[in-house]
Design a protein around this motif. Sequence first.
Motif, PDB file in Angstrom:
ATOM      1  N   MET A  98       3.183 -85.410  97.262  1.00 43.99           N
ATOM      2  CA  MET A  98       2.127 -86.191  96.668  1.00 43.99           C
ATOM      3  C   MET A  98       1.345 -86.880  97.789  1.00 43.99           C
ATOM      4  O   MET A  98       1.930 -87.498  98.666  1.00 43.99           O
ATOM      5  CB  MET A  98       2.737 -87.216  95.713  1.00 43.99           C
ATOM      6  N   SER A  99       0.042 -86.781  97.746  1.00 40.57           N
ATOM      7  CA  SER A  99      -0.780 -87.425  98.764  1.00 40.57           C
ATOM      8  C   SER A  99      -0.591 -88.934  98.748  1.00 40.57           C
ATOM      9  O   SER A  99      -0.235 -89.518  97.729  1.00 40.57           O
ATOM     10  CB  SER A  99      -2.261 -87.108  98.530  1.00 40.57           C
ATOM     11  N   ALA A 100      -0.843 -89.530  99.901  1.00 44.39           N
ATOM     12  CA  ALA A 100      -0.824 -90.985 100.029  1.00 44.39           C
ATOM     13  C   ALA A 100      -2.083 -91.378 100.794  1.00 44.39           C
ATOM     14  O   ALA A 100      -2.710 -90.552 101.464  1.00 44.39           O
ATOM     15  CB  ALA A 100       0.419 -91.449 100.778  1.00 44.39           C
ATOM     16  N   PRO A 154      -0.602 -86.359 103.793  1.00 46.19           N
ATOM     17  CA  PRO A 154       0.208 -85.522 102.905  1.00 46.19           C
ATOM     18  C   PRO A 154       1.172 -86.314 102.020  1.00 46.19           C
ATOM     19  O   PRO A 154       1.433 -85.921 100.886  1.00 46.19           O
ATOM     20  CB  PRO A 154       0.983 -84.610 103.862  1.00 46.19           C
ATOM     21  N   ASP A 155       1.703 -87.435 102.519  1.00 41.45           N
ATOM     22  CA  ASP A 155       2.645 -88.249 101.752  1.00 41.45           C
ATOM     23  C   ASP A 155       2.763 -89.617 102.412  1.00 41.45           C
ATOM     24  O   ASP A 155       2.229 -89.842 103.497  1.00 41.45           O
ATOM     25  CB  ASP A 155       4.010 -87.570 101.632  1.00 41.45           C
ATOM     26  N   LEU A 156       3.470 -90.525 101.750  1.00 47.50           N
ATOM     27  CA  LEU A 156       3.594 -91.900 102.235  1.00 47.50           C
ATOM     28  C   LEU A 156       4.348 -91.981 103.556  1.00 47.50           C
ATOM     29  O   LEU A 156       3.977 -92.752 104.443  1.00 47.50           O
ATOM     30  CB  LEU A 156       4.262 -92.773 101.162  1.00 47.50           C
ATOM     31  N   ALA A 157       5.391 -91.180 103.709  1.00 47.86           N
ATOM     32  CA  ALA A 157       6.155 -91.202 104.964  1.00 47.86           C
ATOM     33  C   ALA A 157       5.270 -90.799 106.149  1.00 47.86           C
ATOM     34  O   ALA A 157       5.358 -91.390 107.229  1.00 47.86           O
ATOM     35  CB  ALA A 157       7.369 -90.282 104.865  1.00 47.86           C
ATOM     36  N   THR A 158       4.409 -89.831 105.935  1.00 43.69           N
ATOM     37  CA  THR A 158       3.511 -89.388 107.008  1.00 43.69           C
ATOM     38  C   THR A 158       2.469 -90.460 107.311  1.00 43.69           C
ATOM     39  O   THR A 158       2.130 -90.691 108.479  1.00 43.69           O
ATOM     40  CB  THR A 158       2.836 -88.054 106.623  1.00 43.69           C
ATOM     41  N   ALA A 159       1.961 -91.125 106.285  1.00 43.40           N
ATOM     42  CA  ALA A 159       1.000 -92.213 106.497  1.00 43.40           C
ATOM     43  C   ALA A 159       1.645 -93.335 107.313  1.00 43.40           C
ATOM     44  O   ALA A 159       1.037 -93.868 108.242  1.00 43.40           O
ATOM     45  CB  ALA A 159       0.496 -92.741 105.157  1.00 43.40           C
ATOM     46  N   VAL A 161      -1.368 -90.164  92.927  1.00 39.09           N
ATOM     47  CA  VAL A 161      -0.737 -89.720  91.684  1.00 39.09           C
ATOM     48  C   VAL A 161      -0.662 -88.193  91.689  1.00 39.09           C
ATOM     49  O   VAL A 161      -1.420 -87.524  92.382  1.00 39.09           O
ATOM     50  CB  VAL A 161      -1.502 -90.208  90.432  1.00 39.09           C
ATOM     51  N   GLU A 162       0.255 -87.682  90.905  1.00 38.71           N
ATOM     52  CA  GLU A 162       0.389 -86.238  90.757  1.00 38.71           C
ATOM     53  C   GLU A 162      -0.864 -85.691  90.069  1.00 38.71           C
ATOM     54  O   GLU A 162      -1.519 -86.418  89.299  1.00 38.71           O
ATOM     55  CB  GLU A 162       1.629 -85.905  89.908  1.00 38.71           C
ATOM     56  N   HIS A 204      -1.280 -86.409  86.379  1.00 39.21           N
ATOM     57  CA  HIS A 204      -1.175 -87.816  85.954  1.00 39.21           C
ATOM     58  C   HIS A 204      -1.970 -88.038  84.673  1.00 39.21           C
ATOM     59  O   HIS A 204      -3.089 -87.561  84.518  1.00 39.21           O
ATOM     60  CB  HIS A 204      -1.698 -88.747  87.053  1.00 39.21           C
ATOM     61  N   ASP A 205      -1.378 -88.780  83.747  1.00 36.52           N
ATOM     62  CA  ASP A 205      -2.003 -89.077  82.453  1.00 36.52           C
ATOM     63  C   ASP A 205      -1.778 -90.561  82.171  1.00 36.52           C
ATOM     64  O   ASP A 205      -0.644 -91.002  81.968  1.00 36.52           O
ATOM     65  CB  ASP A 205      -1.364 -88.202  81.372  1.00 36.52           C
ATOM     66  N   SER A 206      -2.840 -91.320  82.141  1.00 34.55           N
ATOM     67  CA  SER A 206      -2.733 -92.764  81.938  1.00 34.55           C
ATOM     68  C   SER A 206      -2.160 -93.121  80.576  1.00 34.55           C
ATOM     69  O   SER A 206      -1.468 -94.134  80.427  1.00 34.55           O
ATOM     70  CB  SER A 206      -4.102 -93.432  82.110  1.00 34.55           C
ATOM     71  N   SER A 207      -2.419 -92.296  79.562  1.00 37.22           N
ATOM     72  CA  SER A 207      -1.870 -92.611  78.238  1.00 37.22           C
ATOM     73  C   SER A 207      -0.350 -92.468  78.230  1.00 37.22           C
ATOM     74  O   SER A 207       0.343 -93.247  77.571  1.00 37.22           O
ATOM     75  CB  SER A 207      -2.513 -91.737  77.153  1.00 37.22           C
ATOM     76  N   ARG A 208       0.183 -91.483  78.959  1.00 37.46           N
ATOM     77  CA  ARG A 208       1.652 -91.363  79.063  1.00 37.46           C
ATOM     78  C   ARG A 208       2.215 -92.563  79.835  1.00 37.46           C
ATOM     79  O   ARG A 208       3.290 -93.063  79.520  1.00 37.46           O
ATOM     80  CB  ARG A 208       2.035 -90.048  79.725  1.00 37.46           C
ATOM     81  N   MET A 209       1.487 -92.992  80.850  1.00 41.64           N
ATOM     82  CA  MET A 209       1.922 -94.166  81.606  1.00 41.64           C
ATOM     83  C   MET A 209       1.961 -95.390  80.688  1.00 41.64           C
ATOM     84  O   MET A 209       2.919 -96.174  80.711  1.00 41.64           O
ATOM     85  CB  MET A 209       0.971 -94.409  82.776  1.00 41.64           C
ATOM     86  N   ALA A 210       0.938 -95.548  79.855  1.00 41.64           N
ATOM     87  CA  ALA A 210       0.902 -96.674  78.908  1.00 41.64           C
ATOM     88  C   ALA A 210       2.075 -96.604  77.935  1.00 41.64           C
ATOM     89  O   ALA A 210       2.697 -97.632  77.630  1.00 41.64           O
ATOM     90  CB  ALA A 210      -0.425 -96.684  78.155  1.00 41.64           C
TER      91      ALA A 210
END
Length: 114
Positions: free
Chosen positions: A1-3, A60-65, A95-96, A99-105
């Motif tokens: 997942m990108s960061a 590419p990801d948080l660890a790389t950032a 987010v992937e 990602h769907d905000s309604s599922r998150m809600a």
Amino acid sequence: MSAYALAHLRRAPVHDEVLEYLERIDATLAPFGGRFLVHGGTVEVLEGDWPGDVVILEFPDLATARAWYGSPAYQEIKPLRTRHLAGDVILVDGVEPAHDSSRMAARLRRNTAR
């Protein structure tokens, strides 16, 4: 997942050290797969107050950032910016693609109902 690395930098007069920072930062990003998505573009404030400029870098990801930010190459040039530009810098996961905000809600509703 990108960061992402996000900087909110306050406007200041251009300084030679800041120009040197700009000349050197791309070389620090390359080994980590980092790239600019936003670099001081026009800011249109729709809510609140935003005094300054925005910079968004993608990794590419948080660890790389984190590895880029802590790298000797970046740490060497960072003072060229920080001595002259006040601001805030954060790292954040993206987010992937699905990602769907309604599922998150729905998840948040279930968790707060307990």
